[in-house]
Design an enzyme around this catalytic site. Structure first.
Site, short mmCIF file in Angstrom:
data_model
loop_
_atom_site.label_atom_id
_atom_site.label_comp_id
_atom_site.label_asym_id
_atom_site.label_seq_id
_atom_site.Cartn_x
_atom_site.Cartn_y
_atom_site.Cartn_z
N ALA A 199 -54.31 -24.12 28.63
CA ALA A 199 -55.27 -22.47 29.45
C ALA A 199 -54.42 -22.21 30.44
O ALA A 199 -54.27 -22.92 31.30
CB ALA A 199 -55.95 -23.30 29.02
N GLY A 206 -54.54 -27.54 26.90
CA GLY A 206 -54.90 -26.22 25.32
C GLY A 206 -53.37 -26.11 24.39
O GLY A 206 -53.45 -25.41 23.28
N GLU A 224 -54.51 -28.95 22.07
CA GLU A 224 -55.53 -28.32 21.79
C GLU A 224 -55.01 -27.30 20.56
O GLU A 224 -55.46 -27.78 18.89
CB GLU A 224 -56.20 -27.60 22.72
CG GLU A 224 -57.22 -28.89 23.35
CD GLU A 224 -57.52 -28.59 24.06
OE1 GLU A 224 -57.19 -27.31 24.84
OE2 GLU A 224 -59.26 -28.51 24.54
N GLU A 260 -55.88 -31.72 31.78
CA GLU A 260 -57.21 -31.65 32.64
C GLU A 260 -57.97 -32.00 33.49
O GLU A 260 -58.74 -31.57 34.68
CB GLU A 260 -58.22 -30.60 31.39
CG GLU A 260 -58.07 -29.34 30.91
CD GLU A 260 -57.45 -30.29 29.45
OE1 GLU A 260 -56.95 -31.75 29.02
OE2 GLU A 260 -56.65 -29.67 28.65
#
Ligand code: COA
Length: 260
Positions: free
Chosen positions: A66, A111, A114, A134
């Site tokens: 992200a 992300g 993911e 993260e």
């Protein structure tokens, strides 16, 4: 579209969606999340699209996570909304009625992992690095990572990757069941397109039945899942493609599936 963060290319029934922010290692900002959601809506509706390949632009990254610059100053409610935005898009991919292959051409971090995990199949270059880093930002995975890694690779792998934040190489990701196949980086596109083309030539309604059964079965008790499978199996007998597939086998010829 000149400003779109995506490149979209159709090749004989296979739609290739490329996240195109190579200078930011294809990090997922809000605009990219929204563009992906719209691109998958479109791919679901387009009758000429039978399979989808998702990848990242440039030689280095699938997606490096992200967008940290966008997240750095978010307030709690905005953080929750950002998480929901990513989760909604990824759930859309997971429940897409057509097969989606993640072609992991480099870093798939945060992300990025993911996003790869909501796809139905994952092929990684042997140079890929995969992880949920993260924790190193004082954060936790927010686009489904804790949940999909747990279901895909089990508790030990999910806890190791999320708690340590240390990326693993492609071979270990395969050993843990996170990726389906690892191929030399130079062969990644050829191998992925061969698999995608094979799926694009399969019976689309049967592919859809399998995706639905595995999605529903993965979220229900085995009894319900088996009942759903039997209903989907029965439904397959209403398709012309099923008649064609069985007849072609008996007549020793290649079937021609028509999505009917
Ligand atoms: N969000 C926003 N920008 C990112 C990014 C991310 N997740 N990952 C990389 N970038 C940007 C960098 O800021 C840099 O931009 P700049 O050139 O404008 O400074 C550019 O992409 C190149 O990255 P860089 O760090 O210089 O490449 P590298 O080869 O030295 O390192 C990584 C590659 C993947 C190890 C490193 O970029 C990294 O750790 N990224 C973050 C991974 C992460 O924590 N993801 C989870 C986020 S929740």
């Amino acid at each position: 579209m000149p400003d779109s963060p995506l490149l979209i290319d159709d090749r004989d029934g296979v739609r290739v969606i490329t996240i195109h922010r190579p200078d930011k290692l294809n990090a997922l900002n809000s605009a990219t999340l929204d563009a992906l959601h719209a691109a998958f809506d479109d791919a679901a509706d387009a009758p000429e699209v039978r399979a989808i390949v998702l990848t990242g632009a440039g030689p280095k990254a699938f997606v490096a996570g992200a967008d940290i610059a966008e997240m750095a100053d978010l307030r709690p409610v905005e953080g929750r909304d950002f998480s929901l935005r990513g989760q909604r898009m990824m759930r859309r991919v997971e429940l897409l009625p057509k097969p989606v292959i993640a072609m992991i051409n480099g870093f798939a971090l945060g992300g990025g992992l993911e996003l790869a995990m909501c796809c139905h199949l994952r092929i990684a270059a042997d140079t890929a690095k995969i992880g949920q880093p993260e924790i190193n930002l004082g954060l936790i995975p927010g686009f489904g990572g804790t949940q999909r890694l747990l279901r895909l690779a089990g508790r030990a792998a999910a806890l190791e990757l999320c708690l340590t934040g240390t990326p693993i190489d492609a071979a270990r990701a395969q050993a843990l069941g996170i990726v389906n196949r690892v191929v030399p980086a130079a062969d990644l596109e050829t191998e992925t397109m061969a698999l995608a083309t094979r799926l694009a030539n399969a019976a689309p309604l049967a592919l859809r039945g399998i995706l639905d059964c595995i999605n529903i079965g993965g979220e229900s008790a085995i009894g319900e899942g088996l009942e759903y499978e039997a209903a989907q199996f029965g439904l397959a007998f209403s398709t012309e493609d099923m008649r064609e597939g069985t007849r072609a086998f008996l007549e020793r010829r290649k079937p021609e599936f028509r999505n009917r």
